[in-house]
Write a protein that holds these residues in place. Structure first.
Motif, PDB file in Angstrom:
ATOM      1  N   ALA A   9     -24.900   4.307  -5.966  1.00  0.00           N
ATOM      2  CA  ALA A   9     -25.278   4.842  -7.273  1.00  0.00           C
ATOM      3  C   ALA A   9     -24.105   4.827  -8.235  1.00  0.00           C
ATOM      4  O   ALA A   9     -24.282   5.030  -9.437  1.00  0.00           O
ATOM      5  N   CYS A  10     -22.920   4.584  -7.715  1.00  0.00           N
ATOM      6  CA  CYS A  10     -21.698   4.708  -8.510  1.00  0.00           C
ATOM      7  C   CYS A  10     -21.045   3.343  -8.707  1.00  0.00           C
ATOM      8  O   CYS A  10     -20.884   2.565  -7.765  1.00  0.00           O
ATOM      9  N   MET A  11     -20.641   3.074  -9.947  1.00  0.00           N
ATOM     10  CA  MET A  11     -20.022   1.808 -10.336  1.00  0.00           C
ATOM     11  C   MET A  11     -18.614   2.071 -10.845  1.00  0.00           C
ATOM     12  O   MET A  11     -18.345   3.091 -11.472  1.00  0.00           O
ATOM     13  N   SER A  50     -18.863   5.535 -13.138  1.00  0.00           N
ATOM     14  CA  SER A  50     -20.107   6.024 -13.735  1.00  0.00           C
ATOM     15  C   SER A  50     -21.197   5.956 -12.677  1.00  0.00           C
ATOM     16  O   SER A  50     -21.237   5.028 -11.868  1.00  0.00           O
ATOM     17  N   SER A  51     -22.086   6.949 -12.702  1.00  0.00           N
ATOM     18  CA  SER A  51     -23.113   7.062 -11.672  1.00  0.00           C
ATOM     19  C   SER A  51     -24.442   7.441 -12.303  1.00  0.00           C
ATOM     20  O   SER A  51     -24.484   8.063 -13.371  1.00  0.00           O
ATOM     21  N   PRO A  88       0.803  -1.222   0.000  1.00  0.00           N
ATOM     22  CA  PRO A  88       0.000   0.000   0.000  1.00  0.00           C
ATOM     23  C   PRO A  88       0.839   1.277   0.000  1.00  0.00           C
ATOM     24  O   PRO A  88       0.388   2.306  -0.499  1.00  0.00           O
ATOM     25  N   GLU A  89       2.055   1.218   0.550  1.00  0.00           N
ATOM     26  CA  GLU A  89       2.864   2.432   0.604  1.00  0.00           C
ATOM     27  C   GLU A  89       3.283   2.920  -0.781  1.00  0.00           C
ATOM     28  O   GLU A  89       3.702   4.072  -0.939  1.00  0.00           O
ATOM     29  N   GLN A  90       3.122   2.063  -1.806  1.00  0.00           N
ATOM     30  CA  GLN A  90       3.443   2.481  -3.173  1.00  0.00           C
ATOM     31  C   GLN A  90       2.205   2.966  -3.938  1.00  0.00           C
ATOM     32  O   GLN A  90       2.296   3.274  -5.122  1.00  0.00           O
ATOM     33  N   TYR A  91       1.076   3.055  -3.266  1.00  0.00           N
ATOM     34  CA  TYR A  91      -0.183   3.416  -3.923  1.00  0.00           C
ATOM     35  C   TYR A  91      -0.785   4.688  -3.314  1.00  0.00           C
ATOM     36  O   TYR A  91      -1.972   4.766  -3.056  1.00  0.00           O
ATOM     37  N   GLY A  92       0.075   5.687  -3.143  1.00  0.00           N
ATOM     38  CA  GLY A  92      -0.390   6.956  -2.605  1.00  0.00           C
ATOM     39  C   GLY A  92      -0.957   7.900  -3.641  1.00  0.00           C
ATOM     40  O   GLY A  92      -1.475   8.964  -3.308  1.00  0.00           O
ATOM     41  N   GLY A  93      -0.882   7.538  -4.898  1.00  0.00           N
ATOM     42  CA  GLY A  93      -1.388   8.427  -5.938  1.00  0.00           C
ATOM     43  C   GLY A  93      -2.908   8.534  -5.906  1.00  0.00           C
ATOM     44  O   GLY A  93      -3.607   7.520  -5.887  1.00  0.00           O
ATOM     45  N   ILE A  94      -3.417   9.760  -5.864  1.00  0.00           N
ATOM     46  CA  ILE A  94      -4.850  10.012  -6.043  1.00  0.00           C
ATOM     47  C   ILE A  94      -4.975  10.831  -7.316  1.00  0.00           C
ATOM     48  O   ILE A  94      -4.362  11.895  -7.446  1.00  0.00           O
ATOM     49  N   GLU A  95      -5.776  10.341  -8.265  1.00  0.00           N
ATOM     50  CA  GLU A  95      -5.847  10.990  -9.583  1.00  0.00           C
ATOM     51  C   GLU A  95      -7.107  11.837  -9.695  1.00  0.00           C
ATOM     52  O   GLU A  95      -8.206  11.399  -9.350  1.00  0.00           O
ATOM     53  N   PHE A  96      -6.906  13.051 -10.215  1.00  0.00           N
ATOM     54  CA  PHE A  96      -7.986  14.029 -10.351  1.00  0.00           C
ATOM     55  C   PHE A  96      -8.202  14.371 -11.816  1.00  0.00           C
ATOM     56  O   PHE A  96      -7.250  14.403 -12.604  1.00  0.00           O
ATOM     57  N   HIS A  97      -9.467  14.635 -12.155  1.00  0.00           N
ATOM     58  CA  HIS A  97      -9.820  15.002 -13.526  1.00  0.00           C
ATOM     59  C   HIS A  97     -10.769  16.191 -13.495  1.00  0.00           C
ATOM     60  O   HIS A  97     -11.807  16.148 -12.815  1.00  0.00           O
ATOM     61  N   PRO A  98     -10.462  17.250 -14.221  1.00  0.00           N
ATOM     62  CA  PRO A  98     -11.334  18.437 -14.212  1.00  0.00           C
ATOM     63  C   PRO A  98     -12.667  18.240 -14.916  1.00  0.00           C
ATOM     64  O   PRO A  98     -13.565  19.071 -14.775  1.00  0.00           O
ATOM     65  N   ASP A  99     -12.805  17.165 -15.688  1.00  0.00           N
ATOM     66  CA  ASP A  99     -14.030  16.963 -16.470  1.00  0.00           C
ATOM     67  C   ASP A  99     -14.783  15.717 -16.038  1.00  0.00           C
ATOM     68  O   ASP A  99     -15.448  15.069 -16.850  1.00  0.00           O
ATOM     69  N   THR A 100     -14.723  15.394 -14.761  1.00  0.00           N
ATOM     70  CA  THR A 100     -15.471  14.245 -14.264  1.00  0.00           C
ATOM     71  C   THR A 100     -16.620  14.712 -13.389  1.00  0.00           C
ATOM     72  O   THR A 100     -16.565  15.769 -12.766  1.00  0.00           O
ATOM     73  N   VAL A 101     -17.681  13.902 -13.367  1.00  0.00           N
ATOM     74  CA  VAL A 101     -18.792  14.151 -12.453  1.00  0.00           C
ATOM     75  C   VAL A 101     -19.466  12.820 -12.148  1.00  0.00           C
ATOM     76  O   VAL A 101     -19.731  12.025 -13.043  1.00  0.00           O
ATOM     77  N   THR A 102     -19.681  12.557 -10.864  1.00  0.00           N
ATOM     78  CA  THR A 102     -20.439  11.374 -10.460  1.00  0.00           C
ATOM     79  C   THR A 102     -21.680  11.742  -9.660  1.00  0.00           C
ATOM     80  O   THR A 102     -22.443  10.860  -9.282  1.00  0.00           O
ATOM     81  N   ASP A 103     -21.873  13.025  -9.417  1.00  0.00           N
ATOM     82  CA  ASP A 103     -23.092  13.484  -8.756  1.00  0.00           C
ATOM     83  C   ASP A 103     -23.309  14.943  -9.131  1.00  0.00           C
ATOM     84  O   ASP A 103     -22.534  15.818  -8.747  1.00  0.00           O
TER      85      ASP A 103
END
Length: 773
Positions: A562-564, A452-453, A323-338
């Motif tokens: 609601a999210c898959m 997707s939601s 888990p210590e090698q999986y600190g990346g959190i990825e962000f996208h400016p064009d995503t929406v789930t709600d």
């Protein structure tokens, strides 16, 4: 006058009588919409079928609704819970993080993290400026001062970035160093790039911490006269282990942090350990602050976790291992789930409505195309009371929700063999990214969409919609052809959704004699698959009405069902492929990709599995020798000659679009009977990639014997059984000639037999047919 249009969604896809459902509506060019509750029966206007059929119902919600423009927060980010304003620090501070940007050269300002108000120019933040350079800036409510890096931030390269700032002296130092190893970045060690930049500047004034400014990671506060406050200047890429500390760190201190050493404990205001919280079942959306104030951050619009971090070594390919090698959190400016729209209207579902597929039809202005909306929901029975159950493949509807393949996928026209027919509804969806994307699309930065939601309008989950790239109904409106057949044949039927089955498992379906699927149940969770396998093994009868089913491994967010989530791996027919090391689902901890690659090929449940796709023609089936076998001849009773399904609403035949094949090597039960098979498919039909080790000429419909749809049947323990059509097109063949056709007759034979208790027609046999009785 502005163009009138209306879009909406419900807060749930499945509801029972007596329960409440809420509708969220956005309208342009009008303040009023006309609502009508309808039961949906047939969703295809094709001239060879019965046309579109809906039943209008009396309801208190019918009539005029007050509607208005609603706004959507687009983009993912983290919002820090800081009620005591611990991060409104007046003294010297240092911000730091590992970053892996994806759109650093986009010409837009991006905020990596900070407590910044874009409208009022207050606070502080570190980010990427429109020129693509690292920048730290402060504001006093009137002016902004900043210090910029000298070298641009390159996309898909890991950096350690920091800014130290002392308001007393005005000294601000920007720190940027690459942390590239052999695996973690686009470039390796042989590229002679200098990733480092260190710049010092004295600011003219000190920052002012305004009231009500949240500390955000991957965005900054903004405001608009109509929509109010929202998050803007969104960052694209990964962030790993961001932190804010008291004091202006020296370069030597930052060098140590860059190497992975924690900042001195007494200096930490907040340190978000993005690796904390991983378990066997994945990780949630709360990012833990291990600092003294526990200022945890919550993800908005599902920032993607279970992603490789700055120190990924290329060997450990799952967060469960390291888990210590999986600190990346990825962000996208064009995503929406709600979309988070306010509720427009609520309805308590009447007790007298029967189970089925319903919608609130909304119309504004001309009441057609984008001026008409159907907010669809499935009504379950209060208690299971019928013997037949239709499993609505809502997970697959989510996967394809608002797909934009006709616009963005270069392969679409060669794949479909025809030019797309694009309507204003398609254009509206494509232009308005706030309605969200499908898992067949990619974000602006090229990453595939894995979430997707249904908390957003899904414009292709409505009747009458035709998939622009194929010119036919697909998924939801195609499944209504089966619903119309059930109605026409007079069967009493209960309806449930994939989410119901995932949530309740076998309990949701065990009381039914016969379970029928939609035309394309492609996306399946482990709980859904287990339930259907156990259902058949315990005596249930399954009718698989589609092609390319039970294909992708998906997970549902336990905190937001609601999210898959799905990740497309290095096998299968796919629109994108997950990057190395990022094959496991954040929501469940399991490996995604094909069920076939997890040892559960569809053949093991349904007898057939995906073999080919093609989109401009379809063919009929021809009876195979097994069709006359004494144990199964009842299936084709009443069908004269050898041909089955020589008409239909999808390219004129029952076997087509995507087809499945019997394959003993992949687990087709050895006592399975092949009732009929298609053949003679065009060269637009191509073999699926998972069948290939080497590509060679001839892997097309006219040359490869494997490219066919197989209609099969086999009995299971306890008088259970499975019948599979092996084709997406079969369901759309049912309504042809007012439902009087050979495909319809075969299905009626099967359903009638499956609904009867006791032994199936023709007796029962085991794997060793000597035990036939």
């Amino acid at each position: 006058m502005a163009q009138q249009k209306v879009f909406g969604y419900a807060d749930r896809l499945s509801v029972r009588p007596g329960e409440e459902i809420a509708f969220h509506v956005n309208a342009d060019g009008t303040t009023e919409a006309t609502a009508q509750l309808v039961r949906l029966i047939h969703g295809d206007n094709h001239p060879a079928g019965p046309g579109f059929i809906e039943e209008e119902l009396d309801s208190p919600i019918n009539g005029k609704w007050a509607v208005r423009k609603q706004f959507t927060q687009l983009g993912s980010y983290l919002e820090v819970n800081d009620p005591s304003n611990k991060l409104a620090e007046e003294g010297a501070i240092t911000l730091m993080a590992y970053v892996w940007p994806t759109l650093s050269q986009s010409g837009r300002r991006q905020t990596i993290m900070g407590r910044w108000d874009t409208l009022r120019n207050k606070g502080y933040a570190i980010g990427i400026n429109p020129s693509g350079n690292l920048e730290f800036w402060v504001g006093d409510g009137k002016e902004v001062d900043y210090v910029s890096g000298e070298l641009p931030i390159l996309p898909h390269v890991w950096y350690f970035v920091a800014a130290s700032y002392d308001p007393k002296t005005g000294r601000a130092e920007l720190y940027q160093e690459g942390v590239v190893n052999r695996y973690n970045s686009l470039y390796g060690r042989v590229v002679p790039d200098d990733y480092a930049t260190h710049v010092v500047q004295n600011f003219r004034f000190r920052h002012v911490n305004g009231d009500g400014i949240p500390f955000l990671i991957a965005g900054a506060l903004d405001a608009h006269e109509l929509r109010g406050t929202f998050v803007n200047d969104l960052y694209a890429g990964k962030v790993d282990r961001p932190a804010i500390c008291k004091g202006a760190f020296t370069r030597e201190q930052l060098d140590a942090c860059r190497a992975g050493v924690m900042p001195p404990a007494g200096t930490i205001l907040a340190y978000w350990d993005t690796t904390a919280g991983y378990g066997a079942n994945g990780i949630g959306h709360l990012v833990k602050d291990i600092g003294p104030y526990e200022l945890h951050a919550k993800g908005v619009n599902h920032p993607v976790r279970a992603m490789t971090g700055w120190n990924w070594n290329g060997k450990d390919d799952c967060f469960r291992i390291s888990p210590e090698q999986y600190g990346g959190i990825e962000f996208h400016p064009d995503t929406v789930t709600d979309c988070r729209w306010e509720v427009t209207k609520r309805m308590v579902v009447p007790q007298n409505l029967k189970s089925g597929i319903y919608a609130v039809r909304l119309r504004v202005g001309p009441g057609v195309s984008i001026a008409e909306e159907y907010i669809v929901f499935v009504l379950r029975a209060a208690k299971p009371g019928n013997q037949l159950c239709f499993l609505v493949p809502t997970a697959s509807y989510l996967a394809y929700g608002n797909e934009s393949l006709s616009f963005d996928a270069h392969i679409v026209q060669p794949m479909t063999g025809q030019p797309p027919v694009v309507t204003d509804l398609d254009v509206e969806t494509y232009e308005h990214r706030e309605y969200g994307l499908s898992t067949y699309d990619s974000y602006e930065d090229g990453a595939g969409v894995c979430y997707s939601s249904f908390r957003r309008p899904i414009v292709n989950m409505r009747p009458k919609y035709r998939m622009s790239s194929m010119g036919i109904t697909w998924q939801f409106p195609a499944d209504l052809s089966i619903v119309a057949w059930i109605e026409k044949m007079g069967y009493d039927c209960d309806f449930i959704t994939d989410e119901d089955l995932h949530r309740e498992g076998l309990e949701a379906i065990k009381s039914y004699a016969c379970l029928m699927t939609g035309t394309h149940p492609e996306y399946v969770s482990e709980r859904m698959l287990d339930a259907q396998e156990d259902y058949v093994a315990q005596g249930g009868r399954l009718i698989y009405m589609g092609g390319n089913g039970y294909y992708w491994v998906v997970g549902f967010d336990p905190d937001d069902t609601a999210c898959m989530e799905v990740r497309k791996l290095d096998s299968g027919m796919r629109a994108w492929a997950a990057r190395p090391g990022e094959h496991y689902l954040q929501t469940t901890g399991e490996k995604s990709g094909l069920w076939r690659n997890r040892g559960r090929a569809p053949q093991k449940l349904t007898g057939v599995g995906f073999i080919a796709e093609g989109f401009e023609t379809a063919t009929p089936y021809r009876k195979m020798p097994d069709a006359w076998h004494r144990t199964v001849s009842w299936i084709t009773e009443g069908v004269e000659g050898e041909i089955i399904g020589d008409c239909g609403l999808a390219y004129g035949g029952a076997a087509g679009i995507e087809v499945d094949r019997y394959d003993l090597k992949l687990g087709t039960p050895p006592h399975t009977k092949i009732i009929a098979s298609s053949g003679g498919h065009s060269d637009n039909y191509v073999l699926v990639t998972e069948e290939l080790l080497y590509a060679y000429a001839g892997l097309v419909g006219s040359l490869d014997y494997r490219i066919r749809g197989d209609m099969i049947y086999f009995p299971a323990p306890n008088n259970g059984a499975v019948f599979a059509t092996g084709s997406i097109g079969y369901g759309q063949a049912l309504p042809a000639n007012n439902f009087e056709n050979s495909a319809s007759r075969v299905l009626k034979n099967v359903v009638d037999a499956f609904l009867k208790k006791g032994k199936l027609p023709g007796g029962h046999w085991t794997v060793d047919e000597k035990l036939w009785r």
